[in-house]
Design a protein around this motif. Structure first.
Motif, short mmCIF file in Angstrom:
data_model
loop_
_atom_site.label_atom_id
_atom_site.label_comp_id
_atom_site.label_asym_id
_atom_site.label_seq_id
_atom_site.Cartn_x
_atom_site.Cartn_y
_atom_site.Cartn_z
N LYS A 107 0.65 -1.31 -0.04
CA LYS A 107 -0.03 0.26 -0.36
C LYS A 107 0.48 1.07 -0.03
N ILE A 108 2.41 1.40 0.51
CA ILE A 108 2.67 2.38 0.93
C ILE A 108 3.47 2.86 -0.10
N ILE A 109 4.38 1.20 -0.55
CA ILE A 109 4.90 1.48 -1.89
C ILE A 109 3.93 1.62 -3.68
N GLY A 110 3.18 1.15 -3.35
CA GLY A 110 2.03 1.47 -4.33
C GLY A 110 1.57 3.35 -4.59
N GLY A 111 1.61 3.52 -2.90
CA GLY A 111 0.88 5.41 -3.39
C GLY A 111 2.22 5.83 -3.48
N ALA A 112 2.88 5.27 -3.56
CA ALA A 112 4.67 6.55 -3.53
C ALA A 112 4.90 6.58 -5.09
N PHE A 113 3.93 5.16 -5.79
CA PHE A 113 4.45 5.10 -6.98
C PHE A 113 3.94 5.51 -7.52
N LEU A 145 14.05 4.96 -15.89
CA LEU A 145 14.78 4.45 -15.06
C LEU A 145 13.94 3.55 -13.51
N SER A 146 13.69 4.62 -13.68
CA SER A 146 13.16 4.07 -11.61
C SER A 146 11.31 4.07 -12.16
N VAL A 147 10.89 4.89 -13.35
CA VAL A 147 9.38 4.21 -13.69
C VAL A 147 9.72 2.50 -13.63
N VAL A 148 10.41 2.47 -14.77
CA VAL A 148 10.59 1.04 -15.26
C VAL A 148 11.21 0.17 -13.73
N LEU A 149 11.97 0.81 -13.05
CA LEU A 149 12.14 -0.17 -11.88
C LEU A 149 11.04 -0.46 -11.12
N LEU A 150 10.42 0.47 -10.50
CA LEU A 150 8.96 0.39 -9.81
C LEU A 150 7.84 -1.00 -10.83
N SER A 151 7.71 0.26 -12.28
CA SER A 151 6.95 -0.86 -12.57
C SER A 151 6.59 -2.92 -12.60
N PHE A 152 8.38 -2.69 -12.53
CA PHE A 152 8.80 -4.00 -12.99
C PHE A 152 8.98 -4.72 -11.71
N GLN A 153 8.84 -4.05 -9.93
CA GLN A 153 8.87 -4.43 -9.01
C GLN A 153 7.73 -4.13 -8.59
N ALA A 154 6.23 -3.67 -9.86
CA ALA A 154 5.06 -3.98 -8.46
C ALA A 154 4.28 -5.27 -9.67
N LEU A 155 4.83 -6.16 -10.08
CA LEU A 155 4.61 -7.14 -11.36
C LEU A 155 5.12 -8.19 -10.28
N LEU A 156 6.06 -8.08 -10.06
CA LEU A 156 6.77 -9.49 -9.57
C LEU A 156 6.55 -10.10 -8.30
N PRO A 157 5.70 -9.36 -7.72
CA PRO A 157 4.98 -10.20 -6.45
C PRO A 157 3.21 -11.40 -7.27
N LYS A 158 3.41 -10.41 -8.49
CA LYS A 158 1.42 -10.73 -8.74
C LYS A 158 2.06 -12.39 -9.60
N THR A 180 16.11 -0.53 -6.47
CA THR A 180 14.91 0.95 -7.03
C THR A 180 15.04 2.03 -6.13
N MET A 181 15.95 2.11 -4.85
CA MET A 181 15.40 2.82 -3.52
C MET A 181 16.94 3.74 -4.45
N VAL A 182 17.76 3.58 -4.85
CA VAL A 182 19.19 4.11 -5.55
C VAL A 182 18.70 5.25 -6.54
N ALA A 183 18.14 4.10 -7.52
CA ALA A 183 17.97 4.63 -8.73
C ALA A 183 17.17 6.49 -7.93
N LEU A 184 16.12 6.35 -7.44
CA LEU A 184 15.07 7.26 -6.68
C LEU A 184 15.97 7.88 -6.10
N PHE A 185 17.54 7.81 -5.55
CA PHE A 185 18.65 8.85 -4.68
C PHE A 185 19.03 10.13 -5.80
N THR A 186 19.29 8.68 -6.70
CA THR A 186 19.85 9.67 -7.58
C THR A 186 19.16 10.30 -8.88
N HIS A 187 18.00 9.75 -8.42
CA HIS A 187 17.18 10.96 -9.62
C HIS A 187 16.71 12.37 -8.76
#
Length: 198
Positions: A107-113, A145-158, A180-187
């Motif tokens: 819920k929290i990561i989905g909200g952040a995305f 890069l961040s959006v691609v990683l977050l999308s992959f992360q959202a799909l992987l559990p499903k 992904t967090m490293v990518a977001l801090f780089t962003h």
């Protein structure tokens, strides 16, 4: 040899190289995205002219909002992901508001995305409102890069957690979540650099 700081010429070459790379990556979508941005930009110009949107807010508002999301929801969600990995997913804490960590994490990561996607649109509009080119910076590349990683992360559990390779998928999810967090801090860093450049 002794270290010598990069010259202005080498910095400009690096910036133009990253701009060329960004331009190549976004070639097929830049015009439609610019058309979308052009819908909103006049409203921001009107608000600016009416004194409702001060220059500082137009310049740093996106950075402040997205930093708040990353430093709150992003960090808390990432922490919860590792708590699940360490076997504490069934715990209920003050951060979970009555849910277990396992229930609160998506819920929290989905909200952040969700807020990152909305904020990205706002960032494009605000950049255009200030007369800057969109999709031509390292910040645009780290956003993609961040959006691609977050999308992959959202799909992987499903797609993979309930399979026979579920344990490996969970391991990939945990470590890729950290990447992904490293990518977001780089962003975040490229955004600050972009904001300071004009």
């Amino acid at each position: 040899t002794a270290f010598s700081p990069p010259s202005a010429t080498s910095s400009l070459t690096a910036m133009s190289s990253s701009s060329m790379l960004s331009a190549g990556v976004f070639d097929g979508v830049k015009d439609p995205i610019q058309s979308y941005v052009d819908i909103w930009t006049p409203m921001f110009h009107t608000a600016q002219e009416a004194g409702l949107a001060p220059d500082f807010l137009l310049h740093w508002g996106h950075a402040g909002a997205m930093s708040a999301v990353l430093l709150s929801m992003g960090l808390v969600g990432s922490y919860m992901g590792w708590q699940i990995r360490l076997g504490n997913g069934g715990d209920v804490t003050a951060l979970t508001l009555g849910d277990t960590i396992r229930e609160a994490h998506p819920k929290i990561i989905g909200g952040a995305f969700f807020f990152f996607l909305l904020g990205g649109q706002g960032g494009l509009v605000l950049l255009d409102t200030q007369g800057q080119s969109i999709l031509e910076s390292p910040h645009a590349m780290t956003a993609l890069l961040s959006v691609v990683l977050l999308s992959f992360q959202a799909l992987l559990p499903k797609l993979a957690f309930a399979t026979e390779n579920g344990e490996q998928a969970r391991t990939v999810h945990a470590y890729l979540g950290s990447a992904t967090m490293v990518a977001l801090f780089t962003h975040l860093a490229t955004g600050i650099k972009l904001g300071l450049s004009f």
